[in-house]
Design an enzyme around this catalytic site. Sequence first.
Site, PDB file in Angstrom:
ATOM      1  N   SER A   9       0.827  -1.208   0.000  1.00  0.00           N
ATOM      2  CA  SER A   9       0.000   0.000   0.000  1.00  0.00           C
ATOM      3  C   SER A   9       0.856   1.251   0.000  1.00  0.00           C
ATOM      4  O   SER A   9       0.318   2.347  -0.022  1.00  0.00           O
ATOM      5  CB  SER A   9      -0.938  -0.021   1.194  1.00  0.00           C
ATOM      6  OG  SER A   9      -0.354  -0.624   2.305  1.00  0.00           O
ATOM      7  N   HIS A  54      -2.620  -2.671  -6.156  1.00  0.00           N
ATOM      8  CA  HIS A  54      -3.075  -2.371  -4.795  1.00  0.00           C
ATOM      9  C   HIS A  54      -4.599  -2.415  -4.694  1.00  0.00           C
ATOM     10  O   HIS A  54      -5.292  -1.534  -5.208  1.00  0.00           O
ATOM     11  CB  HIS A  54      -2.529  -0.990  -4.373  1.00  0.00           C
ATOM     12  CG  HIS A  54      -2.889  -0.623  -2.982  1.00  0.00           C
ATOM     13  ND1 HIS A  54      -3.207   0.659  -2.607  1.00  0.00           N
ATOM     14  CD2 HIS A  54      -3.012  -1.378  -1.863  1.00  0.00           C
ATOM     15  CE1 HIS A  54      -3.495   0.677  -1.324  1.00  0.00           C
ATOM     16  NE2 HIS A  54      -3.389  -0.548  -0.851  1.00  0.00           N
ATOM     17  N   GLU A  57      -5.415   0.185  -7.590  1.00  0.00           N
ATOM     18  CA  GLU A  57      -4.378   1.111  -8.055  1.00  0.00           C
ATOM     19  C   GLU A  57      -3.291   0.280  -8.721  1.00  0.00           C
ATOM     20  O   GLU A  57      -2.825  -0.704  -8.128  1.00  0.00           O
ATOM     21  CB  GLU A  57      -3.726   1.834  -6.870  1.00  0.00           C
ATOM     22  CG  GLU A  57      -4.583   2.868  -6.189  1.00  0.00           C
ATOM     23  CD  GLU A  57      -3.828   3.567  -5.051  1.00  0.00           C
ATOM     24  OE1 GLU A  57      -3.707   4.799  -5.107  1.00  0.00           O
ATOM     25  OE2 GLU A  57      -3.386   2.897  -4.108  1.00  0.00           O
ATOM     26  N   ASN A 116      -3.455   6.074  -0.267  1.00  0.00           N
ATOM     27  CA  ASN A 116      -2.870   6.242   1.065  1.00  0.00           C
ATOM     28  C   ASN A 116      -2.133   7.562   1.245  1.00  0.00           C
ATOM     29  O   ASN A 116      -1.969   8.024   2.371  1.00  0.00           O
ATOM     30  CB  ASN A 116      -1.971   5.057   1.402  1.00  0.00           C
ATOM     31  CG  ASN A 116      -2.819   3.853   1.759  1.00  0.00           C
ATOM     32  OD1 ASN A 116      -3.837   3.995   2.432  1.00  0.00           O
ATOM     33  ND2 ASN A 116      -2.440   2.677   1.302  1.00  0.00           N
TER      34      ASN A 116
END
Length: 286
Positions: A119, A140, A152, A190
């Site tokens: 992540s 991800h 992602e 994130n």
Amino acid sequence: MGIRTIGVVGAGQMGNGIAHIAALYGYGVVVQDIAQAQLDDARATIEKTLARQLRKEQITGSRVVETLERLRFTTTVGDLAEVDLVIETATENASMKYEIMETLSKVVQPEAVLATNTSSISITAIAAHTERPDRVIGMHFMNPVPVMKLVEIIRGLATSDETYEEVRTVAERVKKTVVCSRDMPGFIVNRILMPYINEAVYALYEGVATVPDIDTAMKLGTNVPMGPLSLADFIGLDTCLAIMEVLHDGMGGDSKYRPCPLLKKYVEAGWLGRKSGRGFYNYYRE
Ligand code: CAA
């Protein structure tokens, strides 16, 4: 020829979710973990979620049977030798991921793609620990994987166009929407989500409001499904801290990414959120 079989390394909450959707949408899946108990839990979770999907008439009984038939669980890394794509979902720890990728690079057939569900950690750095950096990519998924629509995709410096296209095809076949991020700390989700969660922990630390009031404020005030502290418990406070540390280090120590001391304390205490029974909330009675 394209990707037909997928290996999933790590049978935790991300690993079992990825294995679930991969098998559901027709891939042969080998789930590998060093702990048999983790594999047993993963199988039980997948069976439970499939049963729920069946009950809600989202899938048929024969699809449940076919999905389970496509799944294999193993503690032996060598059982991944023949797969076309491996998705690594180990704990968010750079040295652990480097080590796993080094092993996979030796064990898995040379033309296979090695994807990581990291992540936040640099894909380029992970790829450098393999003998095939052109076949390494970030993929991800979001938690819970069967529900969340996003993947992602992150290309490292050496990732080939072919690798990207193959992985994108897989993500689309399992009905996810793809976004592409540059290989920067935290990627898109994130980079934005973790400072938000960290700020909520600072608000708690500084006595701005209570845990339920912070969550209610954000839930009803910004129309998100969960408040930030509840979401942190759901993700795992150790994961949140690890990502904040990657952001902080990766951005040259910029103070806007400084992990909140209270988040660190909770992790030191072993209060990791739902998975440990306690985080910002208590889950012992669930
Ligand atoms: N596995 C499979 N399905 C699940 C599930 C799970 N673990 N949890 C919930 N579901 C399903 C339910 O079966 C239900 O399905 P239907 O709509 O078909 O009935 C649906 O999700 C909604 O669940 P519930 O009604 O039980 O509960 P809810 O409405 O509160 O939804 C939630 C639960 C989906 C988790 C929702 O609260 C939510 O979206 N929360 C935010 C999650 C989020 O932000 N995830 C991203 C975290 S960040 C990340 O993953 C990246 C990272 O690197 C840290």
